[in-house]
Design an enzyme around this catalytic site. Structure first.
Site, short mmCIF file in Angstrom:
data_model
loop_
_atom_site.label_atom_id
_atom_site.label_comp_id
_atom_site.label_asym_id
_atom_site.label_seq_id
_atom_site.Cartn_x
_atom_site.Cartn_y
_atom_site.Cartn_z
CE LYS A 88 2.13 24.87 -12.67
NZ LYS A 88 2.50 23.54 -13.22
CD GLU A 110 -4.01 18.50 -12.97
OE1 GLU A 110 -4.88 18.27 -13.84
OE2 GLU A 110 -2.92 19.03 -13.23
CB SER A 376 8.64 29.05 -12.12
OG SER A 376 8.75 28.66 -10.77
#
Lengths: 396, 264
Positions: A88, A110, A376
């Site tokens: 991320k 968010e 990930s």
């Protein structure tokens, strides 16, 4: 296969389904993004941050014991080793750099599980931005450690009490706040989702995963892998690793979260079970009822717990470029333990979904094939979830 | 001919238009029908009916809560249209538009939605998350079926976009009087005036202002800069507080107050 068609559409998917108030902001963002991407100094600043702050390139690790069991060579793209523990951060650094360039004063985001919130708070702290993260009240309770991490990074976390009080409602609230403070505020979306240009922008900031993987495969193997596997919630890690390979003869396997099982209705399999719909500014596959109301998604993995999917992922799935599979909570938990015991790596529950299809994928391929799995994120954030399931006697 | 044509005559006669908003079948179907009729008796010029969506990202807390409650009570597109039809049968003569988000329409199919909306007695539709660029498919279908398509102009809309918005718009033009969501900030007359000043020579559609018109004083003030006002959150707050039995009378009194302020 070029990715952005006119007005940010991917076939029938994508678009800009937002209130009029936001249309000029999207045009401003698109203009600033195009300029930034054409500017060497922006690209260099981004590249340097990825190298020196995130720790890129991340390794491509051969999972030797699992490979032995499976009869293939399984390589893990180690996004779990990124600063903050997941892919991320690649995207949030790109967007915060862009926000700085645009002269915005505050960052909003968010978050569901809190990983994107933490990555946003991290990038905002690094560059001195005020940061407000909207998070469903339910998720604030379920993901308390990440809430504390965001607080320590100087972000304000606002619990959202409307609707189902989860990720989709946090996104609604972030959109409302963006509408209200659009002149000063930059909204950082965490997935390849939302109105154009977000899906394309997030993909461009994440494609480093696949660009590195391609170079690493050529260096290590002298060839491309036969298959690449990634989990999909919105699709940012999947598009991150797939983008470099879209025109190559490489099977791309996208794994959706099937929650408690497709037949129970408690899942997040938007491609398999959704219909074309409009939510959060985009047209894509969407879990919805007979009256066009959005159905709450369900997954043990908070990062996959979203009723839609990014529009380019929908397009690639519809066109047949992706092999779409799905995995239940139980299967993902088994894969979590399997990787921990076989390779000494605790994967995020999201990434565990990708791993859970490995036997099926391996069976289809010739022995000795090379497969890359996008790991990930790391699983530390999921310990409470996994431990509580073990206590209840499940999962292993 | 659409009932919205009557608004042009009212504006030409010097009147200021009053358009109350009601969330469909809130607090229940029967009360909703009574509210529409009470609004007509109290002096409304047109009505806006919200077809709720599970994810109302352009709405403030009051309309969000009303949407959620009515959906939880089992409200559907069909049940709202059935109630509007009942109100028409009981003498509702005002122009009426549906305000919704795009997904309920897309799911049903634009053609089917438009036909059913007309059959229920509606005259127009406003889809809050469908800007003109994305309306190429739906707007012509709605118009071909006889529904006016109302579009928004916001304080952030650059003047260069006005012709695009107007090219898709019929019935009336909806000017968003604040940069924000429904029922949030108080509408500012300067903001509205800046938009309507530019629009004056660009359209003969009535230009109504909404979002943030919360009471008689703000209705009066905003109406000096527009052809009329749309009042939503303030009315839905009143409905929520009054309860089903008292809501029609209380809302009628509130609308009479707005009417008097606009006419005074």
């Amino acid at each position: 296969m070029d990715q952005v068609m006119p007005k940010g559409h991917f076939g029938q998917f994508g678009g800009q389904y937002v209130a009029e108030t936001l249309m000029p902001a999207l045009a401003e963002l698109e203009g600033a993004l195009d300029q930034a991407m054409a500017d060497n100094s922006f690209r260099e600043e981004f590249r340097a941050l990825l190298a020196d702050y995130v720790g890129r390139p991340t390794p491509l690790t051969l999972a030797s014991r699992l490979s032995g069991e499976l009869g293939i060579n399984l390589y893990l793209k180690r996004e779990d080793l990124c600063h903050t523990g997941a892919h991320k951060i690649n995207n949030t650094l790109g967007q915060v750099l862009l926000a700085k360039r645009m002269g915005k004063k505050r960052i909003i985001a968010e978050t569901g599980a809190g990983q994107h919130g933490v990555a946003t708070a991290t990038a905002a702290a690094l560059m001195g931005f005020e940061c407000i993260v909207y998070m469903g009240e339910e998720d604030v309770k379920r993901q308390a450690p990440n809430v504390e991490r965001m607080h320590l990074l100087g972000a304000e976390v606002v619990p959202v009490t409307s609707g189902s009080r989860t990720l989709k409602d946090a996104m609604n609230e972030a959109i409302r706040q963006w509408v209200t403070h659009v002149d000063t505020t930059f909204y950082i979306i965490g997935s390849v989702a939302g109105p154009h240009p977000y899906p394309a922008m997030v993909r461009e900031f994440q494609r480093v995963i696949g660009d590195e993987t391609k170079a690493q495969c050529i260096a290590k193997l002298g060839k491309l892998p036969e298959a690449i596997i990634a989990c999909i919630g919105g699709g940012s890690n999947a598009m991150g690793i797939f983008t470099a390979f879209l025109d190559d003869p490489v099977e791309l396997v996208a794994v959706e979260a099937e929650g408690e099982g497709y037949d129970t209705g408690k899942h997040a399999a938007a491609i398999r079970a959704g219909k074309v719909g409009v939510l959060h500014g985009q047209k894509s596959y969407l879990l919805q009822d007979d009256d066009g109301q959005v159905i709450e998604a369900h997954s043990v993995s908070a990062g996959l717990d979203y009723p839609g999917v990014g529009p380019q992922v929908a397009y690639l799935a519809e066109s047949g470029r992706l092999t779409v599979m799905s995995v239940t909570d139980d299967e993902a938990l088994k894969a979590f333990h399997r990787l921990a015991l076989a390779e000494g790596i605790l994967p995020a529950l999201e990434s565990s979904h990708a791993l859970a299809v490995i036997d099926q994928v391996a069976k289809r391929l010739k022995p000795g094939s090379d497969v890359v799995l996008n790991l990930s994120g790391r699983g530390d954030k999921d310990l409470a979830t996994v431990l509580s399931i073990i206590e209840e006697g499940g999962g292993r | 001919m659409s009932r919205f044509e009557t608004l042009k005559e009212l504006v030409a006669g010097g009147g200021k238009l009053l358009v109350p908003f009601f969330t469909g079948c809130y607090p229940d179907g029967d009360t909703f029908v009574e509210l529409l009729l009470a609004a007509q008796s109290a002096g409304a010029d047109a009505l806006e009916v919200g077809i709720p969506f599970s994810d109302p990202s352009a709405d403030g807390p009051i309309i969000q809560a009303a949407s959620q409650k009515t959906l939880e009570a089992g409200t559907t597109v069909d049940s709202i249209m059935a109630c509007v039809k009942r109100a028409r049968e009981r003498g509702l003569a005002l122009p009426l538009l549906y305000m919704t988000y795009y997904n309920p329409i897309l799911h049903r199919g634009g053609e089917k939605f438009s036909r059913e909306a007309i059959a229920s007695g509606a005259d127009g539709v406003l889809v809050v998350d469908l800007p003109p660029e994305e309306a190429e498919e739906f707007a012509p279908i709605a118009r071909a079926n006889g529904l006016d398509t109302i579009f928004l102009i916001a304080p952030t809309t650059p003047e260069e976009r006005y012709p695009l918005v107007l090219s898709r718009c019929s019935g009336f033009l909806y000017v968003v009087s604040v940069t924000g969501v429904t029922g949030g900030k108080e509408a500012a007359v300067d903001t509205v005036g800046a938009m309507t000043g530019k629009l004056k020579d660009m359209t003969d559609l009535p230009v109504l202002a909404g979002f943030g018109v919360n009471n008689a004083a703000s209705a009066k003030a905003i109406s000096t800069a527009a052809d009329g006002v749309i009042v939503g959150s303030a009315i839905m707050k009143l409905v929520g507080e009054a309860g089903p039995a008292d809501a029609p009378a209380k809302v009628a009194a509130f609308i009479q107050g707005l009417r008097a302020a606009l006419d005074g």
